[in-house]
Enzyme design. Structure first.
Site, mmCIF file in Angstrom:
data_model
loop_
_atom_site.group_PDB
_atom_site.id
_atom_site.type_symbol
_atom_site.label_atom_id
_atom_site.label_comp_id
_atom_site.label_asym_id
_atom_site.label_seq_id
_atom_site.Cartn_x
_atom_site.Cartn_y
_atom_site.Cartn_z
ATOM 1 N N GLU A 209 1.208 -1.131 0.227
ATOM 2 C CA GLU A 209 0.148 -0.161 0.100
ATOM 3 C C GLU A 209 0.587 1.452 0.182
ATOM 4 O O GLU A 209 0.097 2.195 0.204
ATOM 5 C CB GLU A 209 -0.753 -0.559 1.042
ATOM 6 C CG GLU A 209 -1.525 -0.901 1.330
ATOM 7 C CD GLU A 209 -3.218 -1.007 2.126
ATOM 8 O OE1 GLU A 209 -2.715 -0.609 2.699
ATOM 9 O OE2 GLU A 209 -3.711 -2.382 1.923
ATOM 10 N N LYS A 343 -15.557 -1.595 1.886
ATOM 11 C CA LYS A 343 -14.458 -2.557 1.125
ATOM 12 C C LYS A 343 -15.695 -3.047 0.275
ATOM 13 O O LYS A 343 -15.858 -4.196 0.495
ATOM 14 C CB LYS A 343 -14.241 -3.705 1.252
ATOM 15 C CG LYS A 343 -12.652 -2.825 2.015
ATOM 16 C CD LYS A 343 -11.361 -3.736 3.064
ATOM 17 C CE LYS A 343 -10.355 -3.336 3.048
ATOM 18 N NZ LYS A 343 -9.526 -4.507 4.053
#
Length: 433
Positions: A209, A343
């Site tokens: 990330e 998500k």
């Protein structure tokens, strides 16, 4: 009104070099929506299923040709001729056609890619930006806010090849007045953190990330490095910048003995001890948000943690709730956590995602919009965060184009909306208003 004339699926590559599903939805009048499904590394056991081919001779078993075939055949056949602006109907057709509880026939990766591509095509046909169309679908037309970024600048756990147990150490630039200023503060802290780590002889390689992934002797050492970087950048920790963590506790929970085993620092905790360990870190550092601070199945542990920390810390359920309204409803009734991570590939359609955000907000929970560790250049979550006025977004650090694509889209949206989309800063975080 514009009907669907063509649906195309294809296999593309994500930020980890694994295949994922991309979909195109074409409407009358030449309007096209294009979207790709993301993919997680630390996944909740109750997430909707991401369909992989399992053919070891191809992409080590991670191909998505079956999911792509579902898009090009069954899904395309069912959707051609349907009105794209009826998003709930489009999603329901795919869910019913799949017919399984967890979307395992077609794959949540197939259904989600089409769901998002359809929303983009419908927005284009209406001459609207995606965030504006999402606000309409959400039943809140014209209501926007710019989200506070939770920037994952030290990666551990499943997102990095290091010995740090906690998966994400994040900064929130709460002292900023605008989203753009928040990104500048985040970037300055990120670059100063690189200097701090180099000065200690530590690695500045980045994880999935975009955050650094150094080997550190403890989780507290990660927080100490961030504190030093914030100060080096000229900011005050606790005033200009606050901290957040994603423990991803399910990844180091031993189901057999019920212990949280932090191998990186050689410590084991019972459920309650782990809550008090986190409480100690919150006393030492201005940590205002903790995600998955217990194992997804340890609801008693979560209830205790909510009792101990819930009035002063945002407790976010990710693996706990998996963007699923059935599970969230039970959590709300039992007083578990006070926030949900959103998500959309955990549930597999835009309509179900919006339902989870609404349920959370109606119950006084916050909703944090999130990327996955496997991403693409698709920036839909930026529009989702603004269009639902969610208030917070997690989309990685200040490196890797798959993360920056979302931040750059937020910059464009803020420029377009101006004062119509206020940046709420710390007020967006549960317990901090």
């Amino acid at each position: 009104m514009a009907k669907i004339v063509k649906v195309i699926g294809r296999e593309i590559i994500d930020s980890r070099g694994n295949p994922t599903v991309e979909a195109e939805v074409h409407l009358e009048g030449g309007f096209v929506g294009l979207a790709a499904a993301p993919s997680g590394a630390s996944t909740g056991s109750r997430e909707a299923l991401e369909l992989r081919d399992g053919d070891k001779a191809r992409f080590l078993g991670k191909g998505v040709l079956k999911a792509v075939s579902a898009v090009n055949n069954e899904i395309a056949t069912a959707l051609v001729g349907k009105e794209a602006s009826n998003q709930a109907e489009i999603d329901q057709i795919m869910i019913e056609l799949d017919g399984t509880e967890n979307k395992s026939k077609f794959g949540a990766n197939a259904i989600l890619a089409v769901s998002l591509a359809n929303a983009k095509a419908a927005a284009a046909s209406k001459g609207m930006p995606l965030y504006a169309w999402i606000a309409e679908l959400n039943g809140t037309p014209g209501v926007y806010s710019m989200p506070l970024p939770m920037m994952n600048i030290i990666n551990g756990g499943e997102h990095a090849d290091n010995n740090v147990d906690i998966q994400e150490f994040m900064i929130q630039p709460v002292g900023a007045k605008t989203l753009k200023e928040a990104l500048r503060i985040g970037a300055e802290v990120f670059h100063n953190l690189a200097k701090v780590l180099k000065g200690k002889g530590l690695s500045t390689a980045v994880g999935d990330e975009g955050g650094f992934a150094p080997n550190l002797e403890s989780n507290a050492a990660a927080l100490a490095c961030i504190k030093e970087a914030v100060e080096k950048a000229g900011y005050v920790l606790g005033k200009d910048v606050t901290l957040a963590m994603d423990c991803a506790s399910s990844e180091f929970y031993n189901k057999e003995n019920g212990m949280y085993e932090m191998k990186g620092e050689g410590k084991s905790f019972t459920s309650q001890e782990f809550t008090h360990y986190l409480e100690g870190l919150c006393k030492e550092y201005p940590i205002v948000s903790i995600e998955d601070g217990q194992d997804e199945s340890d609801w008693d542990g979560f209830a205790y943690q909510t009792k101990v920390l819930g009035d002063k810390v945002q407790l976010v359920g990710d693996d706990l709730f998996v963007t699923n309204t059935k599970i969230l409803k039970e959590g709300i009734e039992k007083g578990i956590a006070n926030s949900i991570l959103i998500k959309f590939n955990q549930i597999g359609s835009l309509t179900e995602t919006l339902a989870a955000i609404k349920m959370a907000k109606d119950a006084g929970y916050t909703a944090v919009i999130s990327h996955r560790s496997g991403e693409t250049e698709d920036a839909t979550i930026a529009d989702l965060a603004v269009g639902t006025a969610a208030g917070q977004i997690k989309t990685g650090s200040m490196s890797r184009s798959d993360r920056i694509a979302k931040y750059n889209q937020l910059i464009r949206i803020e420029e377009a909306l101006g004062e119509k989309a206020p940046f709420l800063g710390l007020k967006a975080v549960k317990g901090q208003a």
